[in-house]
Design an enzyme around this catalytic site. Sequence first.
Site, PDB file in Angstrom:
ATOM      1  N   HIS A 293       0.933  -1.347  -0.052  1.00  0.00           N
ATOM      2  CA  HIS A 293      -0.106  -0.026   0.407  1.00  0.00           C
ATOM      3  C   HIS A 293       0.901   1.227   0.138  1.00  0.00           C
ATOM      4  O   HIS A 293       0.443   2.341   0.363  1.00  0.00           O
ATOM      5  CB  HIS A 293      -1.197  -0.036   1.134  1.00  0.00           C
ATOM      6  CG  HIS A 293      -1.894  -1.107   1.097  1.00  0.00           C
ATOM      7  ND1 HIS A 293      -2.656  -1.472  -0.022  1.00  0.00           N
ATOM      8  CD2 HIS A 293      -2.262  -2.216   2.124  1.00  0.00           C
ATOM      9  CE1 HIS A 293      -3.538  -2.370   0.382  1.00  0.00           C
ATOM     10  NE2 HIS A 293      -3.104  -2.947   1.560  1.00  0.00           N
TER      11      HIS A 293
ATOM     12  N   ASP B 185       4.247  -1.016  -4.337  1.00  0.00           N
ATOM     13  CA  ASP B 185       3.271  -1.663  -5.217  1.00  0.00           C
ATOM     14  C   ASP B 185       3.866  -1.848  -6.428  1.00  0.00           C
ATOM     15  O   ASP B 185       3.526  -2.941  -7.156  1.00  0.00           O
ATOM     16  CB  ASP B 185       1.967  -1.301  -4.918  1.00  0.00           C
ATOM     17  CG  ASP B 185       1.250  -1.461  -3.559  1.00  0.00           C
ATOM     18  OD1 ASP B 185       1.921  -2.242  -2.827  1.00  0.00           O
ATOM     19  OD2 ASP B 185       0.101  -0.760  -3.172  1.00  0.00           O
TER      20      ASP B 185
HETATM   21  P1  AMP Z   1      -3.585  -0.216  -2.970  1.00  0.00           P
HETATM   22  O1  AMP Z   1      -2.847   0.269  -4.278  1.00  0.00           O
HETATM   23  O2  AMP Z   1      -4.047  -1.801  -2.723  1.00  0.00           O
HETATM   24  O3  AMP Z   1      -2.505   0.298  -1.921  1.00  0.00           O
HETATM   25  O4  AMP Z   1      -4.854   0.529  -3.042  1.00  0.00           O
HETATM   26  C1  AMP Z   1      -4.966   1.927  -3.409  1.00  0.00           C
HETATM   27  C2  AMP Z   1      -6.102   2.749  -2.615  1.00  0.00           C
HETATM   28  O5  AMP Z   1      -7.184   2.058  -2.507  1.00  0.00           O
HETATM   29  C3  AMP Z   1      -5.359   3.283  -1.232  1.00  0.00           C
HETATM   30  O6  AMP Z   1      -4.629   4.278  -1.118  1.00  0.00           O
HETATM   31  C4  AMP Z   1      -6.961   3.311  -0.627  1.00  0.00           C
HETATM   32  O7  AMP Z   1      -7.402   4.839  -0.982  1.00  0.00           O
HETATM   33  C5  AMP Z   1      -7.642   2.253  -1.284  1.00  0.00           C
HETATM   34  N1  AMP Z   1      -7.829   1.161  -0.586  1.00  0.00           N
HETATM   35  C6  AMP Z   1      -7.325   0.058  -0.481  1.00  0.00           C
HETATM   36  N2  AMP Z   1      -7.236  -0.713   0.358  1.00  0.00           N
HETATM   37  C7  AMP Z   1      -8.333  -0.352   1.151  1.00  0.00           C
HETATM   38  C8  AMP Z   1      -9.161  -0.622   2.175  1.00  0.00           C
HETATM   39  N3  AMP Z   1      -8.960  -1.815   2.696  1.00  0.00           N
HETATM   40  N4  AMP Z   1     -10.110   0.123   2.869  1.00  0.00           N
HETATM   41  C9  AMP Z   1     -10.420   1.444   2.090  1.00  0.00           C
HETATM   42  N5  AMP Z   1      -9.411   1.819   1.022  1.00  0.00           N
HETATM   43  C10 AMP Z   1      -8.657   1.192   0.462  1.00  0.00           C
HETATM   44 MG    MG Z   2      -0.894   0.467  -3.838  1.00  0.00          MG
END
Ligand code: AMP
Ligand code: MG
Length: 186
Positions: free
Chosen positions: A159, A164
Amino acid sequence: MRFVVVDLEATCWASERPRPRSQMEIIEIGAVRLDESLEVADEFGSFVRPMVHPELSEFCIGLTSITQTDVDGADRFSEVFARFLEWIGNGPHSLCSWGLFDVSQFQLDCRRSGLLFPEWFETKHINVKGEFAAWRGVKRCGMAEALDHLGMPLVGTHHRGIDDARNIARIVQQMLPDLADSAAEQ
Ligand code: AMP
Ligand code: MG
């Protein structure tokens, strides 16, 4: 064809305190460029200062490990996006990301900032999540699960956009040669 593997982080809130999708704003752009041989050519990483909700929620800080200081010291989206496009330079490129979130978030932030959304982000998009599931014959899953499936460690902090992007790039490096081979056989 070169590949820009991108991963965005955005403002977010705990499920008990949801906000409309339209209020989410990019707070980090992380990207890795892979050359024609799928070698890492270079990287782009930048925090972005959100304007609608300048203060990050505790949930968002906990999820992403991005701090209030990180975004307070960053430029706003229009400036970072201009640098990102400059870094990408002239094509042809494909934009690779995990799922459809990143492309739709770019659309949202471009619209909010009155910027032109580069159509090729959508027309030349490779949804690595979908391609991975088809390639391995598994259900669509998260990036961490996909790495696990390949027996690869998750390097860095999940994250965080730049980490990522690096991890998705490692999946792309495994997957694309196989996909190209099977396309050639058809
Ligand atoms: P990621 O690339 O998986 O890190 O996710 C990209 C964005 O999606 C994050 O910066 C959050 O804004 C949103 N996001 C990811 N996972 C969650 C979660 N479990 N709950 C709420 N928002 C999320
Ligand atoms: Mg991410």
